[in-house]
Design a protein around this motif. Structure first.
Motif, PDB file in Angstrom:
ATOM      1  N   VAL A 170       0.851  -1.219  -0.170  1.00 33.61           N
ATOM      2  CA  VAL A 170       0.061  -0.069   0.133  1.00 33.61           C
ATOM      3  C   VAL A 170       0.851   1.192   0.033  1.00 33.61           C
ATOM      4  O   VAL A 170       0.626   2.107  -0.443  1.00 33.61           O
ATOM      5  N   HIS A 171       2.053   1.307   0.794  1.00 30.11           N
ATOM      6  CA  HIS A 171       2.816   2.450   0.690  1.00 30.11           C
ATOM      7  C   HIS A 171       3.573   2.572  -0.443  1.00 30.11           C
ATOM      8  O   HIS A 171       3.821   3.800  -0.923  1.00 30.11           O
ATOM      9  N   PHE A 172       3.988   1.385  -1.205  1.00 32.37           N
ATOM     10  CA  PHE A 172       4.693   1.677  -2.432  1.00 32.37           C
ATOM     11  C   PHE A 172       3.651   2.198  -3.518  1.00 32.37           C
ATOM     12  O   PHE A 172       3.989   3.083  -4.239  1.00 32.37           O
ATOM     13  N   VAL A 173       2.491   1.717  -3.610  1.00 35.94           N
ATOM     14  CA  VAL A 173       1.469   2.288  -4.559  1.00 35.94           C
ATOM     15  C   VAL A 173       1.199   3.593  -4.362  1.00 35.94           C
ATOM     16  O   VAL A 173       1.242   4.590  -5.231  1.00 35.94           O
ATOM     17  N   PHE A 174       1.179   4.022  -3.060  1.00 38.39           N
ATOM     18  CA  PHE A 174       0.717   5.425  -2.487  1.00 38.39           C
ATOM     19  C   PHE A 174       1.923   6.486  -3.169  1.00 38.39           C
ATOM     20  O   PHE A 174       1.719   7.404  -3.581  1.00 38.39           O
ATOM     21  N   GLY A 175       3.168   5.888  -2.808  1.00 36.43           N
ATOM     22  CA  GLY A 175       4.364   6.624  -3.005  1.00 36.43           C
ATOM     23  C   GLY A 175       4.588   6.683  -4.700  1.00 36.43           C
ATOM     24  O   GLY A 175       4.720   8.003  -5.053  1.00 36.43           O
ATOM     25  N   PHE A 176       4.109   5.541  -5.497  1.00 31.94           N
ATOM     26  CA  PHE A 176       4.174   5.746  -6.936  1.00 31.94           C
ATOM     27  C   PHE A 176       3.227   6.723  -7.428  1.00 31.94           C
ATOM     28  O   PHE A 176       3.295   7.545  -8.412  1.00 31.94           O
ATOM     29  N   LEU A 177       1.928   6.548  -7.060  1.00 31.56           N
ATOM     30  CA  LEU A 177       0.961   7.554  -7.396  1.00 31.56           C
ATOM     31  C   LEU A 177       1.344   9.172  -7.045  1.00 31.56           C
ATOM     32  O   LEU A 177       1.015   9.964  -7.630  1.00 31.56           O
ATOM     33  N   SER A 178       1.867   9.250  -5.968  1.00 34.61           N
ATOM     34  CA  SER A 178       2.197  10.586  -5.387  1.00 34.61           C
ATOM     35  C   SER A 178       3.426  11.187  -6.290  1.00 34.61           C
ATOM     36  O   SER A 178       3.421  12.279  -6.484  1.00 34.61           O
ATOM     37  N   LEU A 179       4.305   9.996  -6.560  1.00 36.20           N
ATOM     38  CA  LEU A 179       5.347  10.574  -7.485  1.00 36.20           C
ATOM     39  C   LEU A 179       4.994  11.102  -9.054  1.00 36.20           C
ATOM     40  O   LEU A 179       5.149  12.078  -9.600  1.00 36.20           O
ATOM     41  N   CYS A 180       3.864  10.235  -9.373  1.00 32.81           N
ATOM     42  CA  CYS A 180       3.143  10.695 -10.776  1.00 32.81           C
ATOM     43  C   CYS A 180       2.437  11.691 -10.928  1.00 32.81           C
ATOM     44  O   CYS A 180       2.635  12.720 -11.731  1.00 32.81           O
ATOM     45  N   CYS A 181       1.681  11.930  -9.776  1.00 31.89           N
ATOM     46  CA  CYS A 181       1.200  13.448  -9.472  1.00 31.89           C
ATOM     47  C   CYS A 181       2.093  14.554  -9.452  1.00 31.89           C
ATOM     48  O   CYS A 181       1.682  15.551 -10.053  1.00 31.89           O
TER      49      CYS A 181
ATOM     50  N   GLY B  41       5.122  14.562 -10.748  1.00 23.95           N
ATOM     51  CA  GLY B  41       5.651  14.872 -12.080  1.00 23.95           C
ATOM     52  C   GLY B  41       4.738  15.674 -13.032  1.00 23.95           C
ATOM     53  O   GLY B  41       5.170  16.397 -14.024  1.00 23.95           O
ATOM     54  N   ALA B  42       3.195  15.239 -12.924  1.00 22.47           N
ATOM     55  CA  ALA B  42       2.411  15.903 -13.808  1.00 22.47           C
ATOM     56  C   ALA B  42       2.389  17.453 -13.350  1.00 22.47           C
ATOM     57  O   ALA B  42       2.480  18.279 -14.160  1.00 22.47           O
ATOM     58  N   VAL B  43       2.281  17.721 -12.149  1.00 21.61           N
ATOM     59  CA  VAL B  43       2.180  19.152 -11.412  1.00 21.61           C
ATOM     60  C   VAL B  43       3.528  19.745 -12.090  1.00 21.61           C
ATOM     61  O   VAL B  43       3.269  21.125 -12.612  1.00 21.61           O
ATOM     62  N   LEU B  44       4.542  19.145 -12.036  1.00 21.74           N
ATOM     63  CA  LEU B  44       5.733  19.903 -12.428  1.00 21.74           C
ATOM     64  C   LEU B  44       5.850  20.280 -13.987  1.00 21.74           C
ATOM     65  O   LEU B  44       5.974  21.212 -14.392  1.00 21.74           O
ATOM     66  N   GLU B  45       5.233  19.149 -14.581  1.00 20.92           N
ATOM     67  CA  GLU B  45       5.215  19.308 -16.398  1.00 20.92           C
ATOM     68  C   GLU B  45       4.154  20.352 -16.574  1.00 20.92           C
ATOM     69  O   GLU B  45       4.749  21.448 -17.386  1.00 20.92           O
ATOM     70  N   ARG B  46       3.024  20.465 -15.906  1.00 21.58           N
ATOM     71  CA  ARG B  46       2.087  21.357 -16.155  1.00 21.58           C
ATOM     72  C   ARG B  46       2.723  23.153 -15.996  1.00 21.58           C
ATOM     73  O   ARG B  46       2.708  23.771 -16.376  1.00 21.58           O
ATOM     74  N   GLY B  47       3.387  22.902 -14.577  1.00 19.54           N
ATOM     75  CA  GLY B  47       3.973  24.267 -14.208  1.00 19.54           C
ATOM     76  C   GLY B  47       4.936  24.667 -15.381  1.00 19.54           C
ATOM     77  O   GLY B  47       5.000  25.724 -15.427  1.00 19.54           O
ATOM     78  N   LEU B  48       5.984  23.789 -15.730  1.00 14.90           N
ATOM     79  CA  LEU B  48       6.995  24.250 -16.712  1.00 14.90           C
ATOM     80  C   LEU B  48       6.219  24.845 -17.965  1.00 14.90           C
ATOM     81  O   LEU B  48       6.734  25.732 -18.884  1.00 14.90           O
TER      82      LEU B  48
END
Length: 183
Positions: free
Chosen positions: A6-17, A19-26
């Protein structure tokens, strides 16, 4: 074991989110910088000796520069800028807008000239037709083409008498056939 998954899935989803926020910010930062440059081009007075931007500049900046050159009366440099955007073979929104602006530039030049304006009207009408082939739903281009056709109507006498004949009156000649071969 279940907690670790569960912690691994939550960490992976947080990392994806993240990354998406960083891409939209750029993307937002690049768009804001581009808009600032376009506003600078529009606000800065363009002289008759100004030239179009180089081809490595973003297409939106090239379009803004060509539009500024056209408004300043430097039609030759504006034509080069518009042609650079159109000749790329791309039919994206920037190329369509360049085609529309080029047609309007020709029509404005034709209106400004009293004598010898017919070639400019014809170029403007042709550019609008080219644009309507790509985007037939462009109502601004349709309206401008209609106005151009009212200002410079096309000649109906250009069609020869042979083209105006009905289908029954036309003679078709096919090599290798004699007139009596077919019933």
């Amino acid at each position: 074991m279940k907690r670790r998954t569960v912690h691994f899935v939550f960490g992976f989803l947080s990392l994806c989110c993240a990354g998406a926020v960083l891409e939209r910010g750029l993307h937002l930062h690049r768009t804001t910088a581009l808009n600032a440059e376009i506003a600078h081009i529009a606000a800065e007075p363009v002289g008759k000796d100004a030239t179009a931007l180089p081809l490595r500049a973003p297409r939106e900046l090239q379009l803004a520069q060509a539009l500024a050159l056209s408004k300043a009366g430097n039609h030759d440099a504006a034509l080069k800028g518009y042609a650079g955007l159109i000749q790329g073979g791309e039919r994206d929104a920037v190329a369509q807008q360049a085609l529309f602006n080029l047609a309007n530039m020709y029509l404005r030049q034709g209106l400004a000239q009293k004598a010898g304006a017919e070639p400019l009207f014809e170029l403007g009408k042709q550019r609008l037709r080219d644009l309507l082939r790509v985007t037939p739903q462009d109502w601004d281009a349709r309206y401008n083409l209609e106005r151009a056709l009212r200002l410079a109507p096309e000649e109906q006498e250009a069609f020869s008498a042979e083209q105006q004949q009905s289908v029954e009156q036309r003679r078709v000649r096919v090599p290798g056939f004699v007139a009596g071969d077919l019933p």
